[in-house]
Design an enzyme around this catalytic site. Structure first.
Site, PDB file in Angstrom:
ATOM      1  NE  ARG A  29     -24.953  79.935 102.715  1.00  0.00           N
ATOM      2  CZ  ARG A  29     -26.332  80.415 104.113  1.00  0.00           C
ATOM      3  NH1 ARG A  29     -26.847  79.279 104.892  1.00  0.00           N
ATOM      4  NH2 ARG A  29     -27.024  81.271 104.494  1.00  0.00           N
ATOM      5  N   GLY A  30     -22.118  78.568  99.874  1.00  0.00           N
ATOM      6  CA  GLY A  30     -20.798  78.519  99.340  1.00  0.00           C
ATOM      7  C   GLY A  30     -20.293  80.127 100.659  1.00  0.00           C
ATOM      8  CD  GLU A  31     -22.794  82.796 104.154  1.00  0.00           C
ATOM      9  OE1 GLU A  31     -23.237  82.585 105.244  1.00  0.00           O
ATOM     10  OE2 GLU A  31     -24.032  83.442 103.711  1.00  0.00           O
ATOM     11  N   GLY A  62     -31.115  83.038  83.585  1.00  0.00           N
ATOM     12  CA  GLY A  62     -32.014  82.855  82.769  1.00  0.00           C
ATOM     13  C   GLY A  62     -33.371  81.339  82.890  1.00  0.00           C
ATOM     14  CD  GLU A  96     -27.167  72.218  95.710  1.00  0.00           C
ATOM     15  OE1 GLU A  96     -26.051  72.052  96.418  1.00  0.00           O
ATOM     16  OE2 GLU A  96     -26.870  73.535  95.583  1.00  0.00           O
TER      17      GLU A  96
END
Length: 168
Positions: A29-31, A62, A96
């Protein structure tokens, strides 16, 4: 064993379906840990010549992120999953996790959980913050989706990994 980086053109080991593109897929979890634990882990792996997929470096602008992440997971020899209190509140992280557990079951991918500031038994029994996260998801997600997320969470909790306490 470090695989050839994609830009070298040198072949890596092959398998019947897909040649591995990455040594490690790192799920987190990035944060929670992007600029701390995950950054240090990636640096340590890089110093050892271990080619690690990180979403901040490898996602093409993209493209559909979910498709590219799924592809990166199955093209990795190993998945390291850094489980934190907030990991389970992210639908993205849970998707994921399902893909990682499926890749382990389907093709024998090595999966290493890191329980970072969270007790493996809380993951296994989906207690405390994990229970609260699933309750929130239940209001917005299908019963089948919640079932898949819960099963993947339980499966990973039984794998041998590392328990890391948060320092500081």
């Amino acid at each position: 064993m470090a695989l050839a980086r994609p830009d070298t053109g040198a072949p890596g080991p092959s398998s019947p379906s897909t040649s591995p593109k990455y040594d490690v897929f790192l799920s987190f979890r990035g944060e929670d840990v992007r600029y701390g634990f995950a950054a240090h882990l990636c640096s340590a792996l890089d110093r050892q010549g271990i080619y690690t997929f990180r979403d901040d470096e490898h996602l093409e602008r993209g493209e559909l992120i979910s498709d590219q992440l799924r592809q990166a997971i199955v093209q990795s020899e190993i998945a390291i999953v850094v489980l934190t209190e907030n990991y389970f509140s992210s639908r993205w992280c849970l998707e994921e996790l399902v893909t990682i557990v499926d890749s382990r079951d389907d093709r024998g991918q090595i999966v290493v959980p890191v329980f970072y500031g969270i007790d493996p038994s809380d993951v296994r029994h989906q207690r405390r913050s994990i229970a609260a996260a699933f309750e929130e998801h239940e209001a917005r997600c299908s019963v089948d989706t919640i079932r898949r997320w819960r099963e993947a969470s339980t499966k990973i909790s039984y794998l041998r990994g590392w328990v890391a306490e948060i320092v500081g």
